[in-house]
Enzyme design. Structure first.
Site, mmCIF file in Angstrom:
data_model
loop_
_atom_site.group_PDB
_atom_site.id
_atom_site.type_symbol
_atom_site.label_atom_id
_atom_site.label_comp_id
_atom_site.label_asym_id
_atom_site.label_seq_id
_atom_site.Cartn_x
_atom_site.Cartn_y
_atom_site.Cartn_z
ATOM 1 N N TYR A 169 0.766 -1.199 0.026
ATOM 2 C CA TYR A 169 -0.010 -0.065 0.106
ATOM 3 C C TYR A 169 0.971 1.346 -0.065
ATOM 4 O O TYR A 169 2.010 1.356 0.775
ATOM 5 C CB TYR A 169 -0.883 -0.102 1.214
ATOM 6 C CG TYR A 169 -2.293 -0.047 0.888
ATOM 7 C CD1 TYR A 169 -2.872 1.217 0.271
ATOM 8 C CD2 TYR A 169 -3.154 -0.984 1.253
ATOM 9 C CE1 TYR A 169 -4.171 0.887 -0.282
ATOM 10 C CE2 TYR A 169 -4.496 -1.120 0.774
ATOM 11 C CZ TYR A 169 -5.022 0.075 0.357
ATOM 12 O OH TYR A 169 -6.417 0.094 -0.287
ATOM 13 N N GLU B 114 -0.392 5.053 -0.155
ATOM 14 C CA GLU B 114 -1.272 6.199 -0.759
ATOM 15 C C GLU B 114 -0.515 7.236 -0.705
ATOM 16 O O GLU B 114 0.423 7.391 0.188
ATOM 17 C CB GLU B 114 -2.489 6.241 0.262
ATOM 18 C CG GLU B 114 -3.488 5.340 -0.127
ATOM 19 C CD GLU B 114 -4.813 5.423 1.137
ATOM 20 O OE1 GLU B 114 -4.619 5.931 2.085
ATOM 21 O OE2 GLU B 114 -5.894 4.839 0.962
ATOM 22 N N ASP C 93 -6.461 13.729 -25.395
ATOM 23 C CA ASP C 93 -6.616 12.166 -25.023
ATOM 24 C C ASP C 93 -5.720 11.278 -26.115
ATOM 25 O O ASP C 93 -6.546 10.910 -27.033
ATOM 26 C CB ASP C 93 -8.013 12.042 -24.706
ATOM 27 C CG ASP C 93 -8.055 10.218 -24.415
ATOM 28 O OD1 ASP C 93 -7.205 9.433 -24.410
ATOM 29 O OD2 ASP C 93 -9.405 9.774 -24.230
ATOM 30 N N THR D 157 -4.038 6.013 -22.126
ATOM 31 C CA THR D 157 -3.460 4.793 -21.486
ATOM 32 C C THR D 157 -2.095 4.067 -21.698
ATOM 33 O O THR D 157 -1.518 4.979 -22.768
ATOM 34 C CB THR D 157 -4.522 3.704 -22.174
ATOM 35 O OG1 THR D 157 -4.348 3.727 -23.439
ATOM 36 C CG2 THR D 157 -6.150 4.245 -22.058
ATOM 37 N N LYS E 185 -2.153 0.635 -25.159
ATOM 38 C CA LYS E 185 -2.325 0.465 -26.734
ATOM 39 C C LYS E 185 -1.382 0.545 -27.280
ATOM 40 O O LYS E 185 -0.326 -0.090 -27.149
ATOM 41 C CB LYS E 185 -3.459 1.544 -26.985
ATOM 42 C CG LYS E 185 -4.711 1.472 -26.159
ATOM 43 C CD LYS E 185 -5.749 2.303 -26.351
ATOM 44 C CE LYS E 185 -7.118 2.236 -25.520
ATOM 45 N NZ LYS E 185 -8.206 3.119 -25.787
ATOM 46 N N ARG F 144 -1.960 -2.514 -18.839
ATOM 47 C CA ARG F 144 -3.282 -2.180 -18.581
ATOM 48 C C ARG F 144 -3.205 -0.841 -17.754
ATOM 49 O O ARG F 144 -3.035 -1.387 -16.442
ATOM 50 C CB ARG F 144 -4.136 -2.977 -18.513
ATOM 51 C CG ARG F 144 -5.677 -3.102 -19.007
ATOM 52 C CD ARG F 144 -6.098 -4.334 -19.166
ATOM 53 N NE ARG F 144 -5.938 -4.760 -20.529
ATOM 54 C CZ ARG F 144 -6.260 -4.129 -21.694
ATOM 55 N NH1 ARG F 144 -7.161 -3.357 -21.483
ATOM 56 N NH2 ARG F 144 -5.832 -4.607 -22.753
#
Ligand SMILES: *Cc1c(COP(=O)(O)O)cnc(C)c1O
Length: 421
Positions: free
Chosen positions: A59, A61, A205, A231, A234, A240
């Site tokens: 973790y 954060e 984008d 992203t 691609k 991903r």
């Protein structure tokens, strides 16, 4: 019985035969099919190793040196490296590498500069835009006043004069450049000019074309945009996941929007994989890959044109070919299905001013990134175009479909994938 940690040490094959078996089936499908889905790719093994690593246990954060958990020393360094590499690769003043997905990256950029009820101007979804650019069922459609621009009926390319006039009339808070199904180069300088003239913030984008931008075969939107979202899975050939780039003046607000605004703990395994992806995308070999992606899309498009197919906009500048199937008397939906049976994976896609419903469509979207990653070149594109033509010319003929399927399996076998997996 007392607890022992044996369960932790089981391989997937031993712990869960059902899932393990399905992964093996999918691996085989990826190996023997010709992958033409424009948003897909084959990622380097190194990317998968990072993504499947023990980083999933941690973790963290917050941001490097401002983490809310102990034990973050190593993962902080990983995140810093990912940030530095993203900034360097795209020439950005600031990067946030935590967004879990492209839609989330867009949400982060939108939330940083827009309030509910504000106006956003983005590309029509049935002419190339993405769900997160204003679909009524997406949060964008629910929260914002969505105004859209499209492509010219004749040229099927973005009509920048019309875009400017819509922007003048609607005074949007945000203009979104970028698309999911647009085979042409986008003029980011022109977008910025229109944004400046109308007092809008430009969010580009670049999800589909990020790999082409990194490889130097598409103009880089970063110098022209207030924000760039993308992203990594691609054409950029990473895990991903997603990231956002922005100008320094928005950096602190963007970071707060991502965490704690819309996400909790970052996926460190994904961030490590993004770091690997950014490194590989900066290497000379990646430039050769990106150039070949563009050459292959052009070769595929030309070969299909020579066989009588109509290409939306008459061609391609990027990794994508959008076919208009109307003259072939088959819908996008039917074409996608029969091509899959023939070992060629594609997706149906609306074409501009499509008379068919979105679930049927008159178009088929093809992309060259995945087959290029496998090593295929122009000759293979010609062979694939011939196969597509054969299948779509006699979609009811099972013998044709079977014949093509076996040829496509042979073609795939000549370009082995993940030999050591
Ligand atoms: C693929 C895509 C996205 C969304 O990515 P997800 O990771 O599926 O949320 C966003 N914008 C554009 C233009 C895309 O093509």
């Amino acid at each position: 019985m007392s607890y022992s940690n044996e369960m932790l040490e089981l391989t997937l094959a031993r712990a869960d035969r059902e899932i393990s078996g399905l992964i093996d089936d999918e691996k085989e499908r990826q190996r023997v099919h010709i992958e033409l889905i424009a948003s897909e790719n084959f990622v380097p093994r190194a990317v998968m190793e990072a993504q499947g690593s023990i980083l999933t246990n941690k973790y963290a954060e917050g941001y490097p040196h401002k983490k809310y958990y102990g034990g973050c020393g190593f993962v902080e360094r990983i995140e810093e490296i990912a940030i530095e590499r993203a900034e360097k690769l795209f020439g950005a003043e600031h990067a946030n590498v935590q967004p879990h997905a492209g839609t989330t990256a867009n949400q982060a950029a939108y939330f940083t500069v827009m309030k509910p009820g504000d106006t956003m101007l983005a590309m029509k979804l049935d002419q190339g835009g993405h769900l997160s650019h204003g679909h009524p069922l997406n949060f964008t459609g629910m929260l914002y006043n969505v105004v859209s621009y499209g492509v010219d009926r004749d040229t099927e390319t973005i009509n920048y004069d019309e875009l400017a006039s819509i922007a003048r009339k609607s005074s949007p808070k945000v203009i979104v450049a970028g698309a999911s199904a647009y085979p042409r180069a986008i003029d980011f300088a022109r977008f910025r000019e229109i944004a400046d003239e109308t007092g809008a913030i430009l969010i580009t984008d670049m999800a589909h074309i990020a790999g082409l931008v990194a490889g130097g075969v598409h103009e880089n939107p970063t110098p022209h945009s207030h924000f760039v979202t993308s992203t990594t899975q691609k054409s950029l050939r990473g895990p991903r996941g997603a990231f956002v780039l922005c100008m320094k003046e928005y950096a602190a607000d963007l970071d707060r929007t991502v965490f704690p605004g819309i996400q909790g703990g970052p996926l460190l395994q994904a961030i490590a994989a993004k770091a690997v992806c950014f490194k590989l995308a900066g290497e000379p070999e990646f430039k050769i890959y990106a150039a070949q992606v563009v050459k292959n899309a052009a070769a595929l498009g030309l070969a299909l044109q020579a066989r009588g197919f109509r290409l939306v906009s008459g061609g391609t500048d990027n990794h994508m070919v959008l076919l208009d199937l109307r003259s072939r008397r088959i819908t996008g939906k039917a074409a996608e299905r029969v091509l899959e049976e023939a070992g060629i994976t594609t997706n149906k896609n609306a074409i501009p001013y499509d008379p068919e419903k979105p679930a049927v469509t008159s178009g088929l979207r093809l992309g060259s990134a995945a087959v290029t990653s496998r090593g295929m070149k122009e000759d293979e594109m010609k062979e694939i175009a011939r196969a597509i033509d054969e299948v779509l010319s006699s979609p009811e003929d099972a013998a044709t479909t079977r014949g093509v399927r076996s040829r496509m399996a042979d073609l795939s076998a000549a370009f082995p994938l993940y030999k050591s997996l």
